[in-house]
Scaffold this motif. Structure first.
Motif, PDB file in Angstrom:
ATOM      1  N   TYR A   1      29.191  14.604  14.941  1.00  0.00           N
ATOM      2  CA  TYR A   1      29.870  13.307  14.799  1.00  0.00           C
ATOM      3  C   TYR A   1      30.696  12.983  16.035  1.00  0.00           C
ATOM      4  O   TYR A   1      30.667  11.848  16.542  1.00  0.00           O
ATOM      5  CB  TYR A   1      30.771  13.340  13.567  1.00  0.00           C
TER       6      TYR A   1
ATOM      7  N   GLN B   1      28.399  11.948  18.911  1.00  0.00           N
ATOM      8  CA  GLN B   1      27.854  10.607  18.720  1.00  0.00           C
ATOM      9  C   GLN B   1      28.933   9.539  18.860  1.00  0.00           C
ATOM     10  O   GLN B   1      28.648   8.412  19.291  1.00  0.00           O
ATOM     11  CB  GLN B   1      27.199  10.502  17.338  1.00  0.00           C
TER      12      GLN B   1
ATOM     13  N   GLY C   1      22.317   2.510  13.163  1.00  0.00           N
ATOM     14  CA  GLY C   1      21.845   3.235  11.989  1.00  0.00           C
ATOM     15  C   GLY C   1      21.904   4.733  12.186  1.00  0.00           C
ATOM     16  O   GLY C   1      22.251   5.478  11.261  1.00  0.00           O
ATOM     17  N   LYS C   2      21.563   5.187  13.385  1.00  0.00           N
ATOM     18  CA  LYS C   2      21.620   6.618  13.676  1.00  0.00           C
ATOM     19  C   LYS C   2      23.054   7.134  13.603  1.00  0.00           C
ATOM     20  O   LYS C   2      23.310   8.218  13.062  1.00  0.00           O
ATOM     21  CB  LYS C   2      21.038   6.890  15.064  1.00  0.00           C
TER      22      LYS C   2
ATOM     23  N   ASP D   1      25.482   5.845  11.849  1.00  0.00           N
ATOM     24  CA  ASP D   1      25.906   5.830  10.454  1.00  0.00           C
ATOM     25  C   ASP D   1      25.390   7.070   9.708  1.00  0.00           C
ATOM     26  O   ASP D   1      26.083   7.620   8.841  1.00  0.00           O
ATOM     27  CB  ASP D   1      25.397   4.568   9.756  1.00  0.00           C
ATOM     28  N   THR D   2      24.178   7.503  10.048  1.00  0.00           N
ATOM     29  CA  THR D   2      23.605   8.693   9.408  1.00  0.00           C
ATOM     30  C   THR D   2      24.431   9.927   9.738  1.00  0.00           C
ATOM     31  O   THR D   2      24.727  10.759   8.874  1.00  0.00           O
ATOM     32  CB  THR D   2      22.151   8.901   9.864  1.00  0.00           C
ATOM     33  N   VAL D   3      24.808  10.042  11.016  1.00  0.00           N
ATOM     34  CA  VAL D   3      25.625  11.179  11.451  1.00  0.00           C
ATOM     35  C   VAL D   3      27.016  11.124  10.802  1.00  0.00           C
ATOM     36  O   VAL D   3      27.548  12.142  10.351  1.00  0.00           O
ATOM     37  CB  VAL D   3      25.752  11.189  12.988  1.00  0.00           C
TER      38      VAL D   3
ATOM     39  N   LYS E   1      27.804   9.694   7.993  1.00  0.00           N
ATOM     40  CA  LYS E   1      27.665   9.984   6.568  1.00  0.00           C
ATOM     41  C   LYS E   1      27.558  11.490   6.325  1.00  0.00           C
ATOM     42  O   LYS E   1      28.160  12.034   5.392  1.00  0.00           O
ATOM     43  CB  LYS E   1      26.424   9.279   6.018  1.00  0.00           C
ATOM     44  N   ALA E   2      26.809  12.182   7.182  1.00  0.00           N
ATOM     45  CA  ALA E   2      26.654  13.627   7.053  1.00  0.00           C
ATOM     46  C   ALA E   2      27.992  14.333   7.255  1.00  0.00           C
ATOM     47  O   ALA E   2      28.315  15.316   6.574  1.00  0.00           O
ATOM     48  CB  ALA E   2      25.622  14.132   8.051  1.00  0.00           C
ATOM     49  N   TYR E   3      28.769  13.810   8.192  1.00  0.00           N
ATOM     50  CA  TYR E   3      30.083  14.390   8.472  1.00  0.00           C
ATOM     51  C   TYR E   3      31.024  14.215   7.280  1.00  0.00           C
ATOM     52  O   TYR E   3      31.698  15.171   6.862  1.00  0.00           O
ATOM     53  CB  TYR E   3      30.676  13.725   9.710  1.00  0.00           C
TER      54      TYR E   3
ATOM     55  N   SER F   1      30.185  13.714   4.189  1.00  0.00           N
ATOM     56  CA  SER F   1      29.662  14.507   3.079  1.00  0.00           C
ATOM     57  C   SER F   1      30.053  15.975   3.223  1.00  0.00           C
ATOM     58  O   SER F   1      30.445  16.633   2.254  1.00  0.00           O
ATOM     59  CB  SER F   1      28.138  14.382   3.014  1.00  0.00           C
TER      60      SER F   1
END
Length: 233
Positions: free
Chosen positions: A85, A88, A98-99, A101-103, A105-107, A109
């Motif tokens: 995170y 990025q 979008g990429k 946001d995915t990172v 979200k993973a962070y 979570s």
């Protein structure tokens, strides 16, 4: 004229000042029933009846090897998710939204998962909620406990701070006030003590038509009984 004024003053003093008989029981200022909210086998106990403990001190713990493994895994996942995170984030304006946001979200979570596993791990330790003395114990190494069926395993009370729960007749409800003096003797003790009413309960007992009030005290054994006099103002 002076005689009339003096008589009036004495009458008013008698009208407003009254000594009221009361009985009391000694209770701990603080007390709590302690139970595990997690399930498992008791791994160790470190407090016995009569033990003086400090706030936050571990009294007993459960076998938590499985939960500790999950916590270690959550910490690892969080560490790498955070690194990704932060990388990025430095180039956020150069990469696809979008990429990123995915990172992100993973962070988030991974952070939530770590907090959850840490909370579950913490529940395997039973700690003292305040400084006090243990006066009840019903737990031994090897016992099975269940977070779904709470069972009191320790009882703790404040070490020296006490409260006297005094009771007096309800007909004096409008006379006794917070701040009134309470002079009393504990059963079996010839010494006279003095305290101040700090709290009056807002409801009379319907069974005995008594009102309860509190007076702070120290060092008396919990459960003792006594009598005294409330000196109203």
């Amino acid at each position: 004229m002076k005689t009339i004024l003096l008589t009036l003053m004495v009458f008013l003093s008698t009208l407003h000042a009254k000594d009221i008989y009361a009985t009391f029981n000694v209770e701990a200022q603080k007390s709590a029933n302690l139970a595990f909210t997690a399930s498992g086998l008791v791994k160790n106990t470190s407090a016995e009846i009569g033990s003086s403990v400090k706030k936050g001190e571990v009294l007993a713990s459960l076998d938590n090897a499985d939960i500790q493994a999950l916590l270690t895994r959550a910490k690892t996942v969080y560490k790498y998710a955070k690194r990704s995170y932060e990388r990025q984030l430095k180039i956020k304006n150069l990469i696809d939204e979008g990429k990123f946001d995915t990172v992100a979200k993973a962070y988030e979570s991974a952070k939530s998962s770590l907090a959850y596993q840490q909370a579950m791990y913490n529940k395997t330790f039973l700690k003292a909620p305040f400084d006090g003395v243990i006066f009840y114990k019903d737990i031994e190494v090897g016992d099975a406990v269940s977070g779904l069926m709470l069972k009191t395993v320790y009882k703790i009370q404040s070490a020296t701070k006490r409260k006297l729960l005094i009771t007096f007749d309800e007909k004096y409800a409008n006379i006794v006030k917070v701040g009134d003096t309470f002079e009393y003797m504990v059963d079996g003790d010839t010494k006279t003590y003095t305290g101040t009413i700090r709290k009056i309960y807002p409801q009379a007992n319907t069974k005995n038509r008594k009102i309860t009030a509190e007076v702070q005290a120290k060092n008396f054994m919990v459960g003792l009984f006594g009598t005294g006099t409330i000196h109203t103002k």
